[in-house]
Enzyme design. Sequence first.
Site, PDB file in Angstrom:
ATOM      1  N   GLU A   1     -19.816  -6.073   9.900  1.00  0.00           N
ATOM      2  CA  GLU A   1     -20.690  -5.280  10.762  1.00  0.00           C
ATOM      3  C   GLU A   1     -21.692  -6.146  11.525  1.00  0.00           C
ATOM      4  OE1 GLU A   1     -19.134  -2.769   7.437  1.00  0.00           O
ATOM      5  OE2 GLU A   1     -20.100  -4.740   7.548  1.00  0.00           O
TER       6      GLU A   1
ATOM      7  N   LYS B   1       0.852  -1.184   0.000  1.00  0.00           N
ATOM      8  CA  LYS B   1       0.000   0.000   0.000  1.00  0.00           C
ATOM      9  C   LYS B   1       0.891   1.239   0.000  1.00  0.00           C
ATOM     10  CE  LYS B   1      -4.431   1.354   2.001  1.00  0.00           C
ATOM     11  NZ  LYS B   1      -5.404   1.114   3.086  1.00  0.00           N
TER      12      LYS B   1
ATOM     13  N   ARG C   1     -25.841  -2.286   7.256  1.00  0.00           N
ATOM     14  CA  ARG C   1     -25.578  -3.683   6.934  1.00  0.00           C
ATOM     15  C   ARG C   1     -25.932  -4.612   8.099  1.00  0.00           C
ATOM     16  NH1 ARG C   1     -19.776  -3.975   3.997  1.00  0.00           N
ATOM     17  NH2 ARG C   1     -20.926  -4.887   2.261  1.00  0.00           N
TER      18      ARG C   1
END
Length: 629
Positions: free
Chosen positions: A373, A289, A401
């Site tokens: 979640e 990254k 969600r």
Amino acid sequence: MNELPGTSDTPLLDQIHGPKDLKRLSREQLPALTEELRGEIVRVCSRGGLHLASSLGAVDIITALHYVLDSPRDRILFDVGHQAYAHKILTGRRDQMADIKKEGGISGFTKVSESEHDAITVGHASTSLANALGMALARDAQGKDFHVAAVIGDGSLTGGMALAALNTIGDMGRKMLIVLNDNEMSISENVGAMNKFMRGLQVQKWFQEGEGAGKKAVEAVSKPLADFMSRAKNSTRHFFDPASVNPFAAMGVRYVGPVDGHNVQELVWLLERLVDLDGPTILHIVTTKGKGLSYAEADPIYWHGPAKFDPATGEYVPSSAYSWSAAFGEAVTEWAKTDPRTFVVTPAMREGSGLVEFSRVHPHRYLDVGIAEEVAVTTAAGMALQGMRPVVAIYSTFLQRAYDQVLHDVAIEHLNVTFCIDRAGIVGADGATHNGVFDLSFLRSIPGVRIGLPKDAAELRGMLKYAQTHDGPFAIRYPRGNTAQVPAGTWPDLKWGEWERLKGGDDVVILAGGKALDYALKAAEDLPGVGVVNARFVKPLDEEMLREVGGRARALITVEDNTVVGGFGGAVLEALNSMNLHPTVRVLGIPDEFQEHATAESVHARAGIDAPAIRTVLAELGVDVPIEV
């Protein structure tokens, strides 16, 4: 159109206006092209507020995919979509990148209505695999012939939706390619058993670093590819031994890797051989990254979405503002020192939700479940059943969600779970996929859930204190943005369901809470007959005060940073009707349509809930509103 900062020599990128132009380059030119792409992305992101580190890490695989596949005929899907800046540039949107995430500009994520090359509209994690499966099934049912490739990060793979889709993909056995972009990060560091398994794969060193390493990786892949194609299960050249320990293989998905995700020529070589294999295949690539930018590689969490910076040096001015996230983080960290029952659960949002300090001070009462979640909410329910006082720290858009878990696992048994809901309301530049404008409505529909909207950090602390010392589920929602810092030890006593009169005036009364209250106060500041009530509790309403103002005022205005469908205004109308009170009521809120990316202030103005819009409504109600020059 805005210009990008700085200048750069991009002879290869200048030739590319779409994927067909990319294919005219030789393979030997691709490494130089990826460097030009990275430079372009850095210049784009230097204005601040954009997804830098993830986009830099995905440049090579995006370039290779577009070089091998034929977009838009072949469908290339990106999970979350925030890493797809190179994809946007290579598909003809380079000249629009200066306005990405600005009002009227292109989205920061892939968006079907924006380009034929964007296979899905996305912003949430873990959705790409189910979408890809659906496309592969539709392709086969329609007798068509095209490739489907999904790029998903290891962070997104922690999501239950992705794992469930992977299980079905293996069962259906349709031809499709899954590129697993493994950078060991989502926004925060990845967690969970799947993450540990991925790290174990990397330790086996099936690719080597250094000169000539790529060739060795390719040679290592050749035999397993042949084995996979002939379905020989016991090859001594398998990438793992035994294959049954690999969950992908156990699900019936062919696995290749891990390979170097930053060698674009070798990625091209691999993709050319993998895309035509029958059945589903995972190509596991290992990336960095922030690749190519030393300061981003060193701190990928900060550089995931940095503030404005100098692209040459990485220098930036740290924000001195005090955010709502910081206010919550400080409050819950302090409160947990006095109450050993407090336990914080978050779905991969440690930094975003202001929980870095909490995780350090209370490591044994902190849980990051990854991008899951539903797991966060039900785990909190289990804690509550054993006498703990869990706090679920979550963004509004992601709480959507877990609606069923809030209802089924928490609310039915009236469990002691506190939901601290960050990024409630319009969030701005991230647009429709991230706006938190539905939580008031869907939480209002659940019996027993109490909802508060603090106007500042002090009220947030008071609501947290109340929720942690009273029974039942509580929801405290607060916006993205800043608030005034309050001293440690500030714990005001609030009575849940009791509003606050902030400005006198009984002709027209404005009822608002949270962010909307700021607009209401500004709109009414010079109007003596207009009152303002801090309606800081949406459930329950302060029926005593509502009866009082509803009986005196000739008109009420409700203002909310939430959809008007089923929100605060609807609750007020329902209550007034039950009281047989019928003043004129104007309900202001987010219209029943998705709001595109722009600044929060711009969206609020467009939606008609900012101070000028409220003053317009006041004038329509007959209030003498001075004309502003």
